[in-house]
Design an enzyme around this catalytic site. Structure first.
Site, mmCIF file in Angstrom:
data_model
loop_
_atom_site.group_PDB
_atom_site.id
_atom_site.type_symbol
_atom_site.label_atom_id
_atom_site.label_comp_id
_atom_site.label_asym_id
_atom_site.label_seq_id
_atom_site.Cartn_x
_atom_site.Cartn_y
_atom_site.Cartn_z
ATOM 1 N N ARG A 71 0.848 -1.181 0.000
ATOM 2 C CA ARG A 71 0.000 0.000 0.000
ATOM 3 C C ARG A 71 0.889 1.238 0.000
ATOM 4 O O ARG A 71 1.896 1.293 0.709
ATOM 5 C CB ARG A 71 -0.912 0.021 1.233
ATOM 6 N N HIS A 79 1.106 -0.215 -10.457
ATOM 7 C CA HIS A 79 0.169 -1.046 -9.692
ATOM 8 C C HIS A 79 -0.175 -2.330 -10.460
ATOM 9 O O HIS A 79 -1.349 -2.652 -10.686
ATOM 10 C CB HIS A 79 -1.116 -0.270 -9.369
#
Length: 310
Positions: free
Chosen positions: A225, A273
């Site tokens: 994260r 990502h």
């Protein structure tokens, strides 16, 4: 009796998931009406992405569970209107994708591939990297993903230390926990992998103090994260040489703004990502299995602990 399942996500996700979910329900012998628009009082289950238009769960009086499409639940777990069980996505293909991405970048740093790529100018540089057994790896976070990555790296010969908030015993991984354990884990992390969930307790877990505990020149790999890292502290550590390189797949703001310093820093690798993505076919089977369990009175898989936030 027909089971009413509301698909609450974006139109693009609906196009990706409609056929795989239909097939998975058929394989599990479930009579399902799968739609993107159902009267709330008739909904039995919600297949959900946190960026859905559904944010108030109060009207869903019959709903037995919300089944998240994503591994992360930080975008929904704090919703006070969601009082029914919430299951996060634990997709075998997602786990496999993360293992492959993490192992690839750990090996890239371990074998010093960037060093050799930067010297493809006719310069002979016989610099021999150590063996895996001589390069320590620390993983922060020992959930499904952290455990799978740690065990794969251990199988490759790396000494792996894993840190978690609570005590765990995992074959092949030296486990530590708590604040003292975190200090010890960081102190030996020649390569550090961040795989913690986003919670108030993990916000900026890698701050200036934590970065200062790393061995000089350590590599930081973050597919977890973006909020786990204090960006300014990391940039300062990179400039000072405390951190040798950072490979980052997740960020506080995504897409990463074009003017963010990470793009141009010579010691930062940015990936968009892609470390691990839920695969519709395998994720649909996970969802169908949970609905089957719900209908047969069995415990649901991967239920979220609201107090812990994951």
């Amino acid at each position: 009796m027909t089971i009413n399942v509301l698909f609450a996500a974006t139109e693009a996700r609906w196009q990706d998931y409609r056929a795989p979910l239909t097939e998975a329900f058929r394989e599990h012998d479930l009579d399902v009406s799968l739609k993107t628009d159902l009267p709330p009082e008739e909904v039995d289950y919600i297949v959900y992405a946190p960026n859905s238009a559904v944010q108030d769960f109060t009207p869903f009086t019959r709903c037995k569970a919300v089944l998240n499409l994503w591994a992360g639940v930080e975008g929904i777990v704090g919703n006070e209107t969601l009082t029914m069980p919430l299951a996060r996505m634990v997709d075998p293909a997602l786990t496999r994708g993360m293992v492959e991405w993490v192992a690839g970048h750990v090996l890239r740093h371990h074998l010093e591939i960037d060093y050799f790529l930067a010297r493809q100018q006719g310069e002979w540089c016989p610099r021999v990297p150590p063996l895996a057994s001589e390069r320590s790896v620390t993983i922060l976070g020992l959930g499904e993903l952290g455990t799978a990555c740690g065990q794969t790296l251990a199988d490759l010969g790396f000494p792996v230390t894993g840190w978690s908030r609570s005590p765990k015993r995992i074959e092949g991984i030296a486990t530590v926990h708590g604040d003292d354990g975190l200090d010890a884990a960081l102190a030996q992390a020649q390569i550090l992998v961040l795989l913690l969930p986003k919670t108030p307790e993990t916000e900026n877990v890698l701050d200036a103090d934590a970065l200062a505990r790393l061995p000089r020149g350590a590599a930081v790999i973050n597919p977890g994260r973006g909020h786990l890292i204090d960006d300014e502290a990391l940039l300062a550590a990179l400039d000072a040489g405390t951190v040798g390189h950072a490979t980052l797949d997740v960020f506080r703001e995504e897409p990463l703004p074009a003017d963010h310093p990470f793009w141009s820093h010579e010691r930062v690798t940015v990936t968009p990502h892609i470390a691990s993505e839920t695969r519709p076919a395998s994720a649909s089977r996970v969802i169908a299995e949970n609905i089957r369990r719900g209908e047969e009175g069995e415990p649901l898989l991967h239920l979220v602990d609201r107090d812990r936030g994951y």
